[in-house]
Design a protein around this motif. Structure first.
Motif, PDB file in Angstrom:
ATOM      1  N   ALA A   6      14.537   5.723   5.834  1.00  0.00           N
ATOM      2  CA  ALA A   6      15.691   5.203   5.087  1.00  0.00           C
ATOM      3  C   ALA A   6      15.808   3.692   5.252  1.00  0.00           C
ATOM      4  CB  ALA A   6      16.965   5.895   5.548  1.00  0.00           C
ATOM      5  N   ARG A   7      15.476   3.180   6.423  1.00  0.00           N
ATOM      6  CA  ARG A   7      15.570   1.736   6.681  1.00  0.00           C
ATOM      7  C   ARG A   7      14.597   0.943   5.807  1.00  0.00           C
ATOM      8  NH1 ARG A   7      19.424  -1.016   8.336  1.00  0.00           N
ATOM      9  NH2 ARG A   7      19.024  -1.623   6.194  1.00  0.00           N
ATOM     10  N   THR A   8      13.507   1.564   5.357  1.00  0.00           N
ATOM     11  CA  THR A   8      12.538   0.826   4.536  1.00  0.00           C
ATOM     12  C   THR A   8      13.117   0.425   3.185  1.00  0.00           C
ATOM     13  OG1 THR A   8      11.560   2.829   3.546  1.00  0.00           O
ATOM     14  CG2 THR A   8      10.605   2.054   5.609  1.00  0.00           C
ATOM     15  N   SER A   9      14.247   0.982   2.799  1.00  0.00           N
ATOM     16  CA  SER A   9      14.834   0.660   1.488  1.00  0.00           C
ATOM     17  C   SER A   9      15.230  -0.806   1.384  1.00  0.00           C
ATOM     18  CB  SER A   9      16.048   1.553   1.216  1.00  0.00           C
ATOM     19  OG  SER A   9      17.083   1.290   2.153  1.00  0.00           O
ATOM     20  N   THR A  10      15.446  -1.482   2.534  1.00  0.00           N
ATOM     21  CA  THR A  10      15.816  -2.899   2.497  1.00  0.00           C
ATOM     22  C   THR A  10      14.609  -3.821   2.674  1.00  0.00           C
ATOM     23  OG1 THR A  10      16.364  -2.792   4.859  1.00  0.00           O
ATOM     24  CG2 THR A  10      18.172  -2.505   3.279  1.00  0.00           C
ATOM     25  N   SER A  11      13.404  -3.234   2.701  1.00  0.00           N
ATOM     26  CA  SER A  11      12.140  -3.995   2.724  1.00  0.00           C
ATOM     27  C   SER A  11      11.911  -4.844   3.975  1.00  0.00           C
ATOM     28  CB  SER A  11      12.034  -4.892   1.473  1.00  0.00           C
ATOM     29  OG  SER A  11      12.085  -4.127   0.296  1.00  0.00           O
ATOM     30  N   PRO A  12      12.106  -4.297   5.166  1.00  0.00           N
ATOM     31  CA  PRO A  12      11.681  -5.046   6.356  1.00  0.00           C
ATOM     32  C   PRO A  12      10.167  -5.060   6.428  1.00  0.00           C
ATOM     33  CG  PRO A  12      12.329  -2.834   6.983  1.00  0.00           C
ATOM     34  CD  PRO A  12      12.617  -2.949   5.512  1.00  0.00           C
ATOM     35  N   TRP A  13       9.609  -6.154   6.940  1.00  0.00           N
ATOM     36  CA  TRP A  13       8.160  -6.255   7.094  1.00  0.00           C
ATOM     37  C   TRP A  13       7.740  -6.307   8.553  1.00  0.00           C
ATOM     38  CZ3 TRP A  13       6.216 -10.216   2.853  1.00  0.00           C
ATOM     39  CH2 TRP A  13       6.279  -9.586   1.595  1.00  0.00           C
ATOM     40  N   SER A  14       8.658  -6.096   9.469  1.00  0.00           N
ATOM     41  CA  SER A  14       8.329  -6.112  10.888  1.00  0.00           C
ATOM     42  C   SER A  14       9.434  -5.387  11.641  1.00  0.00           C
ATOM     43  CB  SER A  14       8.198  -7.545  11.413  1.00  0.00           C
ATOM     44  OG  SER A  14       9.469  -8.180  11.459  1.00  0.00           O
ATOM     45  N   MET A  15       9.172  -5.085  12.908  1.00  0.00           N
ATOM     46  CA  MET A  15      10.189  -4.436  13.722  1.00  0.00           C
ATOM     47  C   MET A  15      11.389  -5.355  13.934  1.00  0.00           C
ATOM     48  SD  MET A  15       9.424  -1.334  14.367  1.00  0.00           S
ATOM     49  CE  MET A  15      10.557  -0.975  15.701  1.00  0.00           C
ATOM     50  N   ALA A  16      11.134  -6.659  14.069  1.00  0.00           N
ATOM     51  CA  ALA A  16      12.247  -7.602  14.242  1.00  0.00           C
ATOM     52  C   ALA A  16      13.123  -7.628  12.995  1.00  0.00           C
ATOM     53  CB  ALA A  16      11.709  -8.994  14.548  1.00  0.00           C
ATOM     54  N   GLU A  17      12.508  -7.641  11.817  1.00  0.00           N
ATOM     55  CA  GLU A  17      13.282  -7.631  10.575  1.00  0.00           C
ATOM     56  C   GLU A  17      14.050  -6.321  10.446  1.00  0.00           C
ATOM     57  OE1 GLU A  17      11.091  -8.735   7.081  1.00  0.00           O
ATOM     58  OE2 GLU A  17       9.941 -10.258   8.168  1.00  0.00           O
ATOM     59  N   ARG A  18      13.404  -5.220  10.809  1.00  0.00           N
ATOM     60  CA  ARG A  18      14.060  -3.911  10.754  1.00  0.00           C
ATOM     61  C   ARG A  18      15.336  -3.927  11.609  1.00  0.00           C
ATOM     62  NH1 ARG A  18      12.599   1.627   9.895  1.00  0.00           N
ATOM     63  NH2 ARG A  18      10.844   0.853   8.669  1.00  0.00           N
ATOM     64  N   ARG A  19      15.230  -4.500  12.805  1.00  0.00           N
ATOM     65  CA  ARG A  19      16.393  -4.558  13.698  1.00  0.00           C
ATOM     66  C   ARG A  19      17.471  -5.473  13.130  1.00  0.00           C
ATOM     67  NH1 ARG A  19      15.514  -5.009  20.113  1.00  0.00           N
ATOM     68  NH2 ARG A  19      14.515  -3.042  19.566  1.00  0.00           N
ATOM     69  N   CYS A  20      17.054  -6.588  12.537  1.00  0.00           N
ATOM     70  CA  CYS A  20      18.029  -7.512  11.968  1.00  0.00           C
ATOM     71  C   CYS A  20      18.767  -6.876  10.797  1.00  0.00           C
ATOM     72  CB  CYS A  20      17.333  -8.803  11.530  1.00  0.00           C
ATOM     73  SG  CYS A  20      18.483 -10.099  11.046  1.00  0.00           S
ATOM     74  N   GLU A  54       0.817  -1.212   0.000  1.00  0.00           N
ATOM     75  CA  GLU A  54       0.000   0.000   0.000  1.00  0.00           C
ATOM     76  C   GLU A  54       0.855   1.269   0.000  1.00  0.00           C
ATOM     77  OE1 GLU A  54      -2.877  -0.178   3.134  1.00  0.00           O
ATOM     78  OE2 GLU A  54      -3.664  -2.122   2.470  1.00  0.00           O
ATOM     79  N   ALA A  55       2.156   1.131   0.114  1.00  0.00           N
ATOM     80  CA  ALA A  55       3.059   2.275   0.057  1.00  0.00           C
ATOM     81  C   ALA A  55       4.463   1.770  -0.235  1.00  0.00           C
ATOM     82  CB  ALA A  55       3.032   3.060   1.372  1.00  0.00           C
ATOM     83  N   THR A  56       5.302   2.663  -0.732  1.00  0.00           N
ATOM     84  CA  THR A  56       6.689   2.327  -1.070  1.00  0.00           C
ATOM     85  C   THR A  56       7.628   3.299  -0.359  1.00  0.00           C
ATOM     86  OG1 THR A  56       6.807   3.837  -2.964  1.00  0.00           O
ATOM     87  CG2 THR A  56       5.903   1.612  -3.367  1.00  0.00           C
ATOM     88  N   PRO A  57       8.916   2.956  -0.275  1.00  0.00           N
ATOM     89  CA  PRO A  57       9.868   3.925   0.291  1.00  0.00           C
ATOM     90  C   PRO A  57       9.843   5.269  -0.412  1.00  0.00           C
ATOM     91  CG  PRO A  57      10.872   1.750   0.173  1.00  0.00           C
ATOM     92  CD  PRO A  57       9.545   1.642  -0.527  1.00  0.00           C
ATOM     93  N   ASP A  58       9.643   5.270  -1.725  1.00  0.00           N
ATOM     94  CA  ASP A  58       9.564   6.539  -2.450  1.00  0.00           C
ATOM     95  C   ASP A  58       8.369   7.371  -1.982  1.00  0.00           C
ATOM     96  OD1 ASP A  58      11.827   6.039  -3.914  1.00  0.00           O
ATOM     97  OD2 ASP A  58      10.762   5.374  -5.715  1.00  0.00           O
ATOM     98  N   ASP A  59       7.232   6.706  -1.725  1.00  0.00           N
ATOM     99  CA  ASP A  59       6.064   7.431  -1.203  1.00  0.00           C
ATOM    100  C   ASP A  59       6.412   8.114   0.112  1.00  0.00           C
ATOM    101  OD1 ASP A  59       4.466   6.500  -3.298  1.00  0.00           O
ATOM    102  OD2 ASP A  59       3.832   4.719  -2.172  1.00  0.00           O
ATOM    103  N   TYR A  60       7.091   7.390   0.987  1.00  0.00           N
ATOM    104  CA  TYR A  60       7.443   7.951   2.293  1.00  0.00           C
ATOM    105  C   TYR A  60       8.405   9.124   2.142  1.00  0.00           C
ATOM    106  CZ  TYR A  60       5.573   3.465   4.002  1.00  0.00           C
ATOM    107  OH  TYR A  60       4.783   2.383   4.264  1.00  0.00           O
ATOM    108  N   GLU A  61       9.383   8.976   1.263  1.00  0.00           N
ATOM    109  CA  GLU A  61      10.347  10.060   1.056  1.00  0.00           C
ATOM    110  C   GLU A  61       9.643  11.320   0.557  1.00  0.00           C
ATOM    111  OE1 GLU A  61      13.398  10.239   1.842  1.00  0.00           O
ATOM    112  OE2 GLU A  61      14.166   8.185   2.044  1.00  0.00           O
ATOM    113  N   GLN A  62       8.698  11.154  -0.366  1.00  0.00           N
ATOM    114  CA  GLN A  62       7.985  12.313  -0.906  1.00  0.00           C
ATOM    115  C   GLN A  62       7.145  12.995   0.163  1.00  0.00           C
ATOM    116  OE1 GLN A  62       5.807  10.889  -4.343  1.00  0.00           O
ATOM    117  NE2 GLN A  62       7.675  10.170  -5.342  1.00  0.00           N
ATOM    118  N   LEU A  63       6.506  12.205   1.023  1.00  0.00           N
ATOM    119  CA  LEU A  63       5.699  12.789   2.091  1.00  0.00           C
ATOM    120  C   LEU A  63       6.582  13.510   3.107  1.00  0.00           C
ATOM    121  CD1 LEU A  63       3.187   9.866   2.530  1.00  0.00           C
ATOM    122  CD2 LEU A  63       2.594  12.213   1.881  1.00  0.00           C
ATOM    123  N   LEU A  64       7.731  12.947   3.411  1.00  0.00           N
ATOM    124  CA  LEU A  64       8.648  13.599   4.340  1.00  0.00           C
ATOM    125  C   LEU A  64       9.108  14.936   3.769  1.00  0.00           C
ATOM    126  CD1 LEU A  64      10.123  13.150   7.071  1.00  0.00           C
ATOM    127  CD2 LEU A  64      12.050  12.286   5.741  1.00  0.00           C
TER     128      LEU A  64
END
Length: 279
Positions: free
Chosen positions: A163-177, A136-146
């Protein structure tokens, strides 16, 4: 009858002659006050509270965590968050922020989910990942809104989390990993990309395609039932049978990044040595 004629809500300013009656009916338990100047049946729930905002506050927009929960068809928790064009006195059950939301970011009186996710991501980036997972959204969408709302307090933290969304984490645990992998200079992996094994398609949390190594991250919100348990084992068996190695990382393990880095690097080295021997 009065409630039925007014879509289940009584607005005090439209019924000035009933001022004393409304207070009496509340005292008798025949009505409840949803917010200042808005009354409803005692059984009224969330929908009535949301409609009360729209009826009582022209230009108000349901925002942030409330808008995100509604977009995900979840029950909002905590106060209903509302952006209003004018300052509003605090009211129990609501949190008001004086802020005008551009019309292009509003639908049916609610802030768009991508903007709401960006709004809250300085403290809660999980919604960025949730919307990305649902496509429903992409990193580019977030960058434009910011960039569009570039002068808000908290934007440095928002910028880091987006910026972390560029590697496509789908959860907080994945984001941390993913962050741990960056700090350990672990390269050559992709996250949440389709992998074809025979006629089946799988989406590993992290895959090193060259080495055929998969990392599955069992995060803090990970739960399983009997059907999921069986499905996961079938999936693991299919991947292992196709020559893939699978490692599991739990939420508790994420508290020990050095161990994770050492484990992943050791397995990558082992798999690369094995591949060289086969040449």
């Amino acid at each position: 009858m009065l409630l039925a004629r007014n879509d289940g809500l009584i607005i005090a300013r439209d019924n000035r002659a009933l001022k004393s009656s409304l207070s009496r009916w509340v005292a008798q338990g025949r009505l409840i006050r949803l917010m200042r100047g808005v009354y409803a049946h005692p059984d009224a729930g969330l929908d009535a509270r949301l409609r009360a905002v729209a009826r009582a506050m022209p230009g108000a927009v349901i925002a942030d965590h409330t808008a995100l929960a509604l977009a995900a068809e979840k029950q909002p928790t905590g106060p209903i968050e509302v952006c209003t064009p004018t300052r509003r006195a605090p009211q129990k059950g609501f949190r008001f922020t004086r802020r005008v939301i551009p019309r292009e970011h509003v639908e049916d009186g609610k802030m768009s989910a991508p903007l709401a996710a960006v709004d809250v991501c300085d403290k809660d980036p999980s919604w960025l990942d949730d919307l990305a997972r649902r496509r429903e959204a992409t990193p580019d969408d977030y960058e434009q809104l910011l960039a569009e709302f570039s002068h808000r307090t908290g934007n440095p933290a928002r910028r880091r989390n987006i910026a972390r969304t560029s590697t496509s984490p789908w959860s907080m645990a994945e984001r941390r990993c993913h962050t741990i992998f960056d700090k350990g200079h672990i390269r050559g992996w992709v996250a949440n990309q389709q992998l074809r094994i025979g006629a089946a398609t799988y989406i590993p949390d992290i895959a090193f395609r060259a080495e055929k190594l998969i990392i599955e991250i069992d995060g803090r919100a990970f739960h399983t039932d009997a059907a999921t348990f069986e499905s996961d084992r079938d999936r693991n068996n299919a991947l292992v049978s196709a020559g893939w190695t699978i490692l599991h990382i739990t939420w508790a393990m994420l508290a020990h990044p050095d161990r994770i880095i050492a484990m992943v690097k050791a397995n990558l080295a082992r798999l690369r040595r094995a591949a060289r021997r086969r040449l």
